[in-house]
Design an enzyme around this catalytic site. Structure first.
Site, PDB file in Angstrom:
ATOM      1  N   HIS A 166      -1.830   5.385   2.862  1.00 35.99           N
ATOM      2  CA  HIS A 166      -0.608   4.923   2.204  1.00 35.99           C
ATOM      3  C   HIS A 166      -0.533   5.410   0.760  1.00 35.99           C
ATOM      4  O   HIS A 166      -1.527   5.843   0.160  1.00 35.99           O
ATOM      5  CB  HIS A 166      -0.534   3.395   2.255  1.00 35.99           C
TER       6      HIS A 166
ATOM      7  N   GLU B 243      -7.055  -2.648   6.649  1.00 33.96           N
ATOM      8  CA  GLU B 243      -8.154  -2.260   5.780  1.00 33.96           C
ATOM      9  C   GLU B 243      -9.350  -3.203   5.985  1.00 33.96           C
ATOM     10  O   GLU B 243      -9.218  -4.271   6.584  1.00 33.96           O
ATOM     11  CB  GLU B 243      -7.686  -2.299   4.314  1.00 33.96           C
TER      12      GLU B 243
END
Length: 204
Positions: A17, A88
């Site tokens: 990202h 994550e």
């Protein structure tokens, strides 16, 4: 040692990202759902031209907004599937703080060697990576072998280590900047890194 027996045509296109405030400041950003900075949105838009001509069997995206927004701005939102295993690392008590702050208490700490108290360890993350690889394998085909994965720095590095049979801890060997493209594939039957940590504004 992982079983490196995926079909030779399978390719995993990894997209980290764009920039967030904690990524900019070096703070461990696990499950905290931060938005992209304006800079991060611009980075994500810059990915779109290089991906426009690429066909994907599937696009798998972390449920966190920074990954979903990156996928949208990069032109990958249509048909994208949320994949919880692409979240994550869970950094536990180390969420939101820097490596330097952690090492003031635990010298030589590394996420790869020590894991995270009240969070995840490398074996736990590796199990998630194996599930992502298996899911991508089930979605790819000889006609459309590429699967895009839009996620985060440590989980994508862990996935690369797992892909190569090094385990999630092998991710320590790979730097990964925000809004970059990496491709995992094969040379004949052997899993390889095709490209890594590339800025993409034109078709690969």
């Amino acid at each position: 040692m992982a079983q490196l027996n995926t079909p030779p045509q399978l390719e995993l296109w990894l997209l980290r990202h764009g920039m967030t405030s904690w990524a900019r400041d070096g703070r461990h950003t696990g499950r905290t759902d931060l938005p992209l900075l304006p800079e991060g949105e611009a980075q994500a838009r810059d990915l779109a031209p290089g991906l426009a001509s690429q066909r994907f069997a599937a696009v798998l995206v972390s449920p966190l907004q920074r990954a979903q927004r990156t996928a949208e701005l990069a032109g990958l939102a249509e048909g994208a599937q949320i994949c919880p295993d692409l979240q994550e690392w869970d950094y536990g008590r180390y969420e939101g703080i820097t490596t330097a702050e952690i090492r003031a208490q635990v010298p030589d700490w590394s996420v790869w060697s020590h894991g995270c108290p009240d969070g995840e360890s490398c074996p736990q993350v590796e199990a998630r990576c194996q599930r992502v690889i298996a899911l991508a394998e089930s979605l790819a085909s000889p006609q459309t072998p590429a699967v895009a994965l839009v996620a985060h720095g440590h989980i994508l590095r862990s996935l690369a280590g797992t892909w190569l049979g090094l385990g999630a801890a092998g991710g320590a060997l790979f730097n990964l900047n925000t809004a970059t493209l990496s491709v995992l594939g094969h040379e004949r039957e052997r899993r390889t890194v095709v490209r890594w940590n590339a800025q993409v504004t034109t078709p690969p």
